[in-house]
Enzyme design. Structure first.
Site: not given
Length: 254
Positions: A11, A35, A62, A154, A191
């Site tokens: 988030a 994180r 996570v 990916y 990203f």
């Protein structure tokens, strides 16, 4: 839509932050996971000052199952009754060919994009079942529809997200729980900077000549899926910029 408790992984920026904003703006309780505690804290302040939102920080990686389980187990009251789980955390590193890539980097990608999604699902969904309500929204990608050069691992991860979403939907078919797979195309976030190992110029070139989606754009689709009447399940949504047709076919203005 009645007030809900929404847990968003990844988030701290991009699509995750966009989801936090739109759910907070509509009056929902938001649990922010990520994180980067500094970024989460800054976002929490923004949501509270802009929307008067009820927010809670849940900072952990996570990929760390033990920490994830401990953090989720520490929740109490309305925060423990998670109504919407948005499995958004994800990344890709590099554009190496499959026979030339880094095994260590692949571990990070697979652990984040697939195994962490499974962990969060396993930890949160049983509570949804016991309460008789819930919605899991998994952040997939157009990359899961077809492989492209330099992206095989990916693409495989996002194909796995589709399969896991479909399988979970099947497993939950006798419950009121909904499962949605959101598949974005080109979205301009951090990203690509991560993908190109911090090379901002290469990351910027990905979006050159096209107006990409933003994290807030994708968040609109996420919120639409979550806000549909309970008897409607948006199983999958592919969302792209207007000038993108597939994962590899894009019209760029010169």
């Amino acid at each position: 839509m009645e007030k809900k408790t929404v847990l968003i992984t990844g988030a701290s920026s991009g699509i995750g932050a966009g989801c936090a904003r739109i759910f907070a703006r509509h009056g929902h309780r938001v649990i922010l996971n990520g994180r980067n505690l500094d970024k989460l804290t800054q976002l929490k302040k923004e949501l509270e000052e802009s929307y008067g939102a009820s927010t809670l920080l849940l900072p952990f990686d996570v990929r760390d199952r033990e920490k994830a389980l401990h953090s989720l187990s520490s929740l109490s009251g309305v925060w423990a009754s998670i109504d919407v789980l948005i499995n958004n955390a994800g990344l890709v590193i590099g554009t190496d060919k499959e026979h030339e890539g880094s095994l260590e980097e692949w571990d990070v990608v697979i652990d984040t994009d697939v195994k962490a999604l499974l962990s969060m699902t396993r930890f949160v969904v049983p509570g949804m079942i016991s309460r008789g309500r819930g919605h899991i929204i998994n952040m997939g990608s157009i990359a899961g529809d077809a492989a492209y050069p330099g992206g095989s691992v990916y693409c495989a991860c996002k194909a796995a997200v589709k399969a896991l979403s479909d399988g979970l939907r099947i497993d939950l078919v006798d419950t009121p729980i909904r499962v949605t797979n959101i598949k974005p195309g080109l979205v301009e976030t951090n990203f690509s900077v991560v993908r190109f190992r911090g090379d901002k110029s290469r990351a910027d070139a990905v979006y050159q000549g096209i107006q990409p989606l933003t994290g807030d754009d994708v968040a609109e689709v996420v919120y639409f899926a979550a806000s549909l009447p309970e008897h409607i399940q948006l199983a999958e949504a592919l969302v792209m910029p207007t000038h993108q047709a597939t994962g590899t076919i894009v019209h760029r203005k010169s």
